[in-house]
Motif scaffolding. Structure first.
Motif, PDB file in Angstrom:
ATOM      1  N   ARG A  92       1.255  -1.377   0.189  1.00  0.00           N
ATOM      2  CA  ARG A  92      -0.499   0.184  -0.420  1.00  0.00           C
ATOM      3  C   ARG A  92       1.257   1.568   0.347  1.00  0.00           C
ATOM      4  O   ARG A  92       0.808   2.386  -0.321  1.00  0.00           O
ATOM      5  CB  ARG A  92      -0.744   0.268   1.137  1.00  0.00           C
ATOM      6  N   ASP A 151       2.180   2.161  -3.652  1.00  0.00           N
ATOM      7  CA  ASP A 151       1.665   2.289  -4.905  1.00  0.00           C
ATOM      8  C   ASP A 151       2.062   3.698  -5.378  1.00  0.00           C
ATOM      9  O   ASP A 151       2.083   4.581  -5.090  1.00  0.00           O
ATOM     10  CB  ASP A 151      -0.037   2.563  -4.834  1.00  0.00           C
ATOM     11  N   GLU A 188      -5.487  -4.943  -3.311  1.00  0.00           N
ATOM     12  CA  GLU A 188      -4.541  -3.302  -3.273  1.00  0.00           C
ATOM     13  C   GLU A 188      -4.546  -3.036  -5.104  1.00  0.00           C
ATOM     14  O   GLU A 188      -4.209  -4.476  -5.476  1.00  0.00           O
ATOM     15  CB  GLU A 188      -3.479  -3.608  -2.707  1.00  0.00           C
ATOM     16  N   ALA A 227      -2.045  -1.899  -7.356  1.00  0.00           N
ATOM     17  CA  ALA A 227      -1.428  -0.490  -7.339  1.00  0.00           C
ATOM     18  C   ALA A 227      -0.531  -1.720  -8.960  1.00  0.00           C
ATOM     19  O   ALA A 227      -0.360  -3.256  -8.902  1.00  0.00           O
ATOM     20  CB  ALA A 227      -0.703  -1.325  -6.603  1.00  0.00           C
ATOM     21  N   GLY A 243       4.944  -1.163  -8.028  1.00  0.00           N
ATOM     22  CA  GLY A 243       5.013  -1.224  -6.812  1.00  0.00           C
ATOM     23  C   GLY A 243       4.943  -2.300  -6.070  1.00  0.00           C
ATOM     24  O   GLY A 243       5.296  -2.537  -5.261  1.00  0.00           O
TER      25      GLY A 243
END
Length: 546
Positions: free
Chosen positions: A71, A74, A116, A118, A122
């Motif tokens: 997280r 990202d 998530e 991303a 990332g």
């Protein structure tokens, strides 16, 4: 290649992308060293089509200690809303906006993590950071496996450095995770089976103007572009002023490897010419392919080297993460001496069942493209165009949104054919791709619960097997036999206020869960012959041997 030299590492991993890195991390946390051989330069992530680390993969990231790090890593700016939109062109008409499709502020009751959104930059940054924290991983950039041979005792690998020189490594096992275009699968003479769904194209590019001219609704994580000029295009942000353009299938007569032609498609999707700088991309096949098996002696296939999934649903990388999660504990068990000969064959059986289920759901998503939804007049101004767009919006809501309902595909796959679980005779309906219904029948992902103290049930599962004691079972005999055999096994007894809820989910007084969260046995009391139970779940005997 010689075979009399000792192993340089128990496990050699050919390919250090997300799948190979995940496997190395899983092994290291179990105390098993590995050597990862990756042909790229350090710090050069693939600009892939990967964007979504789904709920199931994030549950694995959590136990590998890197969910929160993803997280943080990202690269997509905060001013881009985590929505999905459908537009005629970026400077045209908004058909539908789905707020917060890729943003979760509240935990899911049935999962330990949320997905998530991303891009791969990332994801790989997160994995490489975790790799550097684990000294048992020898990660070698600019090293590529050329070929290998295997014998009864191990695998000999020929490795090429960036300067062209070669050297030899020896391992107990080799895992091939060098992608769909890697050469090593051919050393085994393995061909994928299945079909190509479409010839498509994907390009990463840089543009500072794109966000400025985007007027059809908010700037979002994923935008589908529907107009009569082109069936469907897709644009997703990859970082500050960095974007991905996808067209599938590619228009007739367009060479997906020709940037000048692709640039014109981007201009049409945007609705005007903008500044664009190509970064990487080209034509590719949207494939639904699967190797006939994933284990070949001491050599295993994982990720795209083992299977390919249609991108309609976001299961490509995530299926490979599932491979690593299943294979990691099995290799560790063999290296540490408590695993039996059925573990490696069970990897093929387990993962082929799960991947084929995911492939079928993704194929169904692929079958409904924009060409079936676009109607004449979709770009007209005024009341007539408004009416067409409203009709298309209704079609999207009724027919297209099933693509975004895939929790069953993420959490509902099961290892029902596995030889290393003990079935309890429970009749189960076929798994559903769209919706998830928890089940504690052996082979399923263990039903999740947030406990009274705020922790996840999964946070209490060990690196081997965990017995959930929900009814005051006598576990002494099981623990004694497991300790004698070197099998990592622990007991988790929840507090009273959690026990009732877990008893309702598991429908038995006890359940044995392995570290990748799959139930391997359940019952109201432990079997009289706990040795046979341990034999089955560690691969020394098949469940059907009695």
């Amino acid at each position: 290649m010689g075979t009399d030299r000792p192993a340089d590492a128990p496990v050699i991993i050919a390919g250090g992308g997300p799948v190979g890195s995940s496997l190395a991390i899983d092994l290291a946390l179990r105390g098993v060293p590995s050597i990862v051989l990756e042909r790229r330069e350090k710090g050069k992530p693939f600009l892939l089509r990967t964007n979504m680390t789904n709920v199931r993969s994030m549950e694995h990231f959590r136990r590998w200690g890197m969910a929160d790090a993803l997280r943080r890593n990202d690269p997509v700016p905060d001013d881009i809303q985590r929505d999905v939109s459908f537009v005629t062109r970026l400077n045209g008409h908004l058909l539908l906006n789905l707020p917060r499709t890729y943003e979760w502020s509240e935990p899911l009751p049935f999962a330990s993590e949320v997905a998530e959104w991303a891009p791969n930059e990332g994801i790989e940054k997160t994995m490489w950071e975790r790799v550097e924290q684990l000294p048992l991983i020898d990660y070698r950039f600019e090293n590529e496996v050329r070929t290998f041979t295997q014998d009864d005792d191990g695998v000999s690998v020929e490795v090429a450095r960036a300067d062209g020189t070669t050297y030899e490594l020896r391992g107990d096992y080799l895992v091939v995770s060098d992608g769909s275009r890697g050469n090593l699968r051919r050393v085994l003479n393995v061909r994928h089976e299945g079909r190509t769904l479409a010839k498509s194209l994907s390009w990463h590019f840089r543009s500072k103007q794109l966000k400025e001219v985007w007027s059809a609704g908010p700037v979002v994580s994923m935008v589908y572009i529907y107009n009569e000029d082109r069936g469907s295009d897709l644009i997703t942000p990859q970082g500050p002023d960095t974007w991905q353009y996808f067209a599938g299938p590619a228009p007739e007569g367009v060479d997906g490897d020709d940037w000048e032609q692709v640039k014109q498609l981007i201009f049409k999707a945007v609705g005007q010419e903008i500044d664009v700088e190509p970064l990487s991309g080209g034509a590719f096949g949207e494939n639904s392919l699967l190797a006939p098996r994933l284990d070949y002696g001491r050599v295993m296939l994982a990720g795209d080297a083992a299977h390919m999934v249609s991108p309609q649903g976001g299961f490509g990388m995530n299926s490979g993460i599932g491979d690593a999660a299943d294979l990691g504990w099995k290799l560790a068990a063999l290296v540490q001496g408590w695993g039996g000969p059925m573990l490696i064959p069970s990897y093929s059986i387990d993962r082929r069942e799960a991947v084929r289920f995911i492939q079928l759901g993704s194929e169904a998503n692929h079958a409904l493209g924009a060409i079936e939804l676009v109607r004449p007049g979709i770009e007209e101004d005024g009341p007539a165009g408004d009416a067409v767009r409203e009709a298309v919006k209704t079609d999207i809501l009724e027919r297209k949104l099933v693509q975004f309902k895939r929790m069953g595909g993420q959490l509902g796959y099961r290892y029902s054919s596995s030889p290393v679980i003990v079935r309890d005779g429970t009749e189960q309906p076929p798994p559903a791709f769209a919706d998830y219904t928890p089940s504690a029948a052996p082979g399923n992902r263990a039903p999740h619960l947030w406990l009274a103290d705020g922790s996840s049930l999964y946070d209490h599962l060990g690196l081997g097997f965990t017995l959930l004691d929900l009814g005051d079972c006598d576990t002494s005999d099981l623990l004694k036999h497991a300790e004698r055999r070197g099998i990592p096994l622990q007991v988790f007894t929840p507090v009273d206020e959690d026990r009732e809820a877990l008893r309702a989910l598991y429908e038995r007084d006890a359940a044995l869960v392995r570290s990748d969260h799959h139930v391997v046995w359940r019952g109201d009391e432990l079997p009289a012959d706990v040795e046979h139970l341990l034999d089955v779940i560690t691969g020394h005997a098949s469940w059907s041997s009695r």
